[in-house]
Design a protein around this motif. Structure first.
Motif, short mmCIF file in Angstrom:
data_model
loop_
_atom_site.label_atom_id
_atom_site.label_comp_id
_atom_site.label_asym_id
_atom_site.label_seq_id
_atom_site.Cartn_x
_atom_site.Cartn_y
_atom_site.Cartn_z
N UNK A 92 44.99 37.70 47.64
CA UNK A 92 44.14 38.85 47.94
C UNK A 92 43.85 39.66 46.68
N UNK A 93 44.87 39.84 45.85
CA UNK A 93 44.72 40.72 44.69
C UNK A 93 43.80 40.14 43.64
N UNK A 94 43.46 38.84 43.74
CA UNK A 94 42.57 38.26 42.74
C UNK A 94 41.11 38.61 43.01
N UNK A 95 40.80 39.05 44.24
CA UNK A 95 39.39 39.29 44.57
C UNK A 95 38.75 40.36 43.68
N UNK A 96 39.39 41.53 43.48
CA UNK A 96 38.74 42.51 42.59
C UNK A 96 38.53 41.99 41.18
N UNK A 97 39.40 41.08 40.71
CA UNK A 97 39.19 40.53 39.36
C UNK A 97 37.94 39.66 39.30
N UNK A 98 37.63 38.99 40.42
CA UNK A 98 36.44 38.13 40.39
C UNK A 98 35.17 38.97 40.22
N UNK A 99 35.19 40.22 40.68
CA UNK A 99 34.04 41.11 40.47
C UNK A 99 33.66 41.18 39.00
N UNK A 100 34.67 41.12 38.16
CA UNK A 100 34.46 41.37 36.73
C UNK A 100 34.04 40.12 35.96
N UNK A 101 33.89 38.99 36.65
CA UNK A 101 33.44 37.78 35.94
C UNK A 101 31.99 37.97 35.50
N UNK A 102 31.09 37.76 36.46
CA UNK A 102 29.69 38.03 36.20
C UNK A 102 29.44 39.39 36.84
N UNK A 103 29.53 40.45 36.01
CA UNK A 103 29.61 41.79 36.60
C UNK A 103 28.29 42.26 37.19
N UNK A 104 27.22 41.47 37.06
CA UNK A 104 25.98 41.82 37.75
C UNK A 104 25.97 41.27 39.16
N UNK A 105 26.80 40.28 39.42
CA UNK A 105 26.74 39.58 40.72
C UNK A 105 28.12 39.52 41.37
N UNK A 109 32.29 32.86 46.14
CA UNK A 109 32.80 31.61 45.59
C UNK A 109 34.31 31.53 45.73
N UNK A 110 34.98 32.62 45.42
CA UNK A 110 36.44 32.62 45.50
C UNK A 110 36.89 32.52 46.96
N UNK A 111 36.25 33.32 47.83
CA UNK A 111 36.63 33.30 49.25
C UNK A 111 36.44 31.90 49.82
N UNK A 112 35.36 31.24 49.43
CA UNK A 112 35.08 29.90 49.94
C UNK A 112 36.18 28.92 49.52
N UNK A 113 36.63 29.02 48.27
CA UNK A 113 37.68 28.12 47.81
C UNK A 113 38.98 28.37 48.56
N UNK A 114 39.32 29.65 48.78
CA UNK A 114 40.57 29.95 49.51
C UNK A 114 40.45 29.47 50.95
N UNK A 115 39.26 29.63 51.54
CA UNK A 115 39.08 29.17 52.91
C UNK A 115 39.28 27.66 53.01
N UNK A 140 28.85 50.22 43.50
CA UNK A 140 27.53 49.67 43.16
C UNK A 140 27.64 48.30 42.52
N UNK A 141 28.57 48.14 41.61
CA UNK A 141 28.66 46.87 40.91
C UNK A 141 29.94 46.10 41.23
N UNK A 142 31.07 46.77 41.25
CA UNK A 142 32.34 46.08 41.53
C UNK A 142 32.61 46.18 43.03
N UNK A 143 31.90 45.35 43.80
CA UNK A 143 31.85 45.56 45.25
C UNK A 143 33.16 45.22 45.96
N UNK A 144 33.86 44.18 45.52
CA UNK A 144 35.14 43.82 46.14
C UNK A 144 34.98 43.76 47.66
N UNK A 145 33.95 43.07 48.10
CA UNK A 145 33.53 43.20 49.50
C UNK A 145 34.00 42.04 50.38
#
Lengths: 192, 371
Positions: free
Chosen positions: B60-73, B80-86, B152-157
């Motif tokens: 779970x804690x890795x999700x906010x870090x994925x926001x910061x990869x391509x920080x526009x998207x 992508x991350x959720x799909x892999x974990x699923x 707005x940008x780091x949605x962590x949604x």
């Protein structure tokens, strides 16, 4: 083409090529093929040119340090004159290795992933694997990254240099046993 | 005949603080006059070993870090991350959550492509105007993201097994209004740009990427489709509920910068079509799989590779579980980095000013390249 078919065709097409099916226990059921490193390059050429796997998507390394396997062995022994069943724990060490994983797809036939792995002899002085960059250019930066962060040496790579860490850095940060230097050793921090 | 000394090459270091490099990125360029003879990209200025950080954190804690990869998207990174974990843990996603995912992912594509076109024009010297037009629209999309996720940008949604919160009917109607107006913006944008003589002169026949090389070098996303390769993961993998929508995959012909520009414009129009359908058909229901355990998820021993069509290309996550609460191996397949493999091939023989345009047409974000 299933993994079994690929495996048998590789063994038929390349004399001496050893292919082992690695079963994946997770619900994703993405099994993979472990190919011996001597024939890895020839196998890759065959997979690209004859099996239609024209697209190598993901290249990465995994570090597997020495693992201890504990097994419980039951035996009957005489204890204080009475025969009893005694449980003993036996420890065996599985030597560590570095593993490189390739995720292959076919753009033409739109199937995949075919997961291919290769393993080094150990984690210290026998860490060379054949580079698949001449087969798939997409491996160029990713193999450099595996070299940089894990210390896998890719033989035949056109430009094997560090990619993310700076020149002159000596360790491999993605190894499981990596210990970062103390803060004041980092040259980038300068004098404080 | 007078002997001529071989022309001396001039070595130039473009970046890392050059405004056209989209962050801290450096190219070691060798020039013969204005022509590029050699170009070596240098990475790592933004490297923070994202993968090591995520391997030390829970799933779970890795999700906010994925926001910061391509920080526009951040939304598509989450997906992508959720799909892999699923895939790794065998979780399902409720239908409403799948629709919300499609909606936010296509909104992300709209704002990414609009911004990319704006930056490309900025790189060509059209200072300000196209970029500001694009950012005006992007702000509207970000307003929607803020209303939905709080950021707005780091949605962590997104979460594995669904999304964090449901969207309201009001939010959906606001999104519908944005979609209805976006077509008008695109018309205006295209009127300003597509037929523009300067844009055509600067982009057509520049940075041509041959089709075979694009496939072999693992180029994905609009860059691959500009070469005429029909490969869109939304159609190939049919992840989520993409099998329910009618949309076309735009294809280029020449594989030059102009085609890559055109791909973005056409993909925005297709995204609008997907959005219209998704907003119209969204079912009601829960947005989280009730069986999904967010905290303390311990997938069975095994591995999974999950990939999605992010606005920049194939974004993949490769996870290995050893049965513990954090991933044994966490790997990001960054489209931005791998699309840069062919940067040198596209730039050799071009003028130095074209390098800026070619780099802009690849659409990179350094947060993802360096990780």
């Amino acid at each position: 083409m299933t993994l079994e078919e690929i495996s048998s065709r590789l063994q038929a097409g390349i004399p001496g090529c050893q292919v082992e099916l690695v079963v994946n226990g997770s619900p994703s059921a993405q099994n993979s093929l472990l190919i011996d490193r001597e024939h890895g390059f020839a196998a890759a050429m065959l997979m690209r040119d004859q099996f239609g796997l024209d697209y190598c998507s993901n290249v990465t390394a995994v570090d597997w340090p020495d693992r201890e396997k504990t097994e419980k062995v039951k035996s009957r022994q005489m204890v204080d004159g009475v025969e009893k069943e005694v449980e003993e724990t036996k420890k065996t060490t599985i030597p560590g290795y570095l593993e490189v994983v390739y995720h292959l797809f076919s753009i033409e036939k739109k199937h995949g992933p075919v997961v291919v792995r290769m393993r080094t002899g150990n984690r210290t002085d026998d860490v060379a694997l054949p580079s698949l960059t001449p087969v798939w250019r997409s491996a160029e930066f990713q193999e450099r990254e595996a070299f940089d962060l894990f210390g896998v040496v890719f033989e035949g790579h056109p430009d094997l240099r560090r990619i993310l860490m700076w020149e002159g850095f000596t360790d491999h940060p993605m190894r499981r046993d990596y210990v970062p230097p103390p803060d004041d050793d980092l040259e980038l921090l300068g004098e404080r | 005949m007078t002997p001529v000394a071989p022309a001396e090459l001039m070595e130039i270091s473009m970046g890392p603080q050059h405004p056209s490099t989209h962050g801290v990125f450096r190219m070691d360029v060798s020039l013969d006059g204005e022509r590029v003879m050699r170009l070596k990209p240098v990475f790592g200025y933004l490297h923070r070993n994202h993968e090591k950080i995520a391997e030390a954190a829970s799933y779970l804690a890795a999700i906010p870090y994925t926001d910061r990869l391509d920080y526009l998207c951040s939304m598509t990174n989450n997906w992508g991350y959720a799909l892999a974990v699923e895939k790794l843990a065998g979780l399902t996603v409720p239908e409403r959550a799948e629709y919300i995912r499609v909606i936010v992912a296509e909104l992300t594509r709209l704002q990414n492509h609009a911004g990319m076109v704006g930056f490309l024009l900025q790189d060509m010297g059209a200072s300000g105007t196209p970029l500001m037009y694009a950012f005006r629209e992007r702000e509207r999309v970000l307003d929607l993201f803020e209303a939905l996720s709080g950021a707005r940008m780091m949605c962590n949604y997104m979460r594995f097994g669904g999304v964090r919160v449901d969207c309201s009917a009001e939010w959906l109607s606001k999104a519908g209004k944005l979609v209805a107006n976006f077509g008008g913006f695109l018309d205006e944008f295209e009127q300003l740009l597509t037929g523009n003589e300067i844009l055509m002169a600067r982009t057509q026949g520049v940075g041509v990427l041959p089709r075979e090389l694009a496939i072999n070098a693992g180029v994905t996303g609009p860059g691959l489709r500009a070469c005429g390769v029909n490969y869109d993961l939304r159609k190939v993998d049919l992840y989520g509920v993409y099998d329910r929508f009618q949309f076309r995959v735009p294809l280029g012909e020449h594989g030059d910068v102009f085609d890559r520009y055109m791909m973005r414009v056409l993909e925005m129009r297709e995204s609008l079509r997907i959005l219209e359908q998704a907003l119209g058909d969204i079912p009601s229901g829960p947005v989280m799989d009730p069986k999904a355990r967010l905290r303390g998820l311990r997938p069975k021993v095994g591995e999974a590779y999950g990939r999605i069509e992010s606005p920049k290309g194939e974004l993949g996550f490769y996870l290995i579980s050893d049965g513990s609460p954090n991933p044994y191996r966490y790997r990001v397949r960054p489209p931005s980095l791998i699309n840069l493999t062919v940067l040198e091939d596209m730039c050799i023989g071009q003028n130095i000013a074209d390098v800026v345009v070619i780099l802009g047409s690849i659409d990179i974000v350094m947060g993802e390249v360096d990780r």
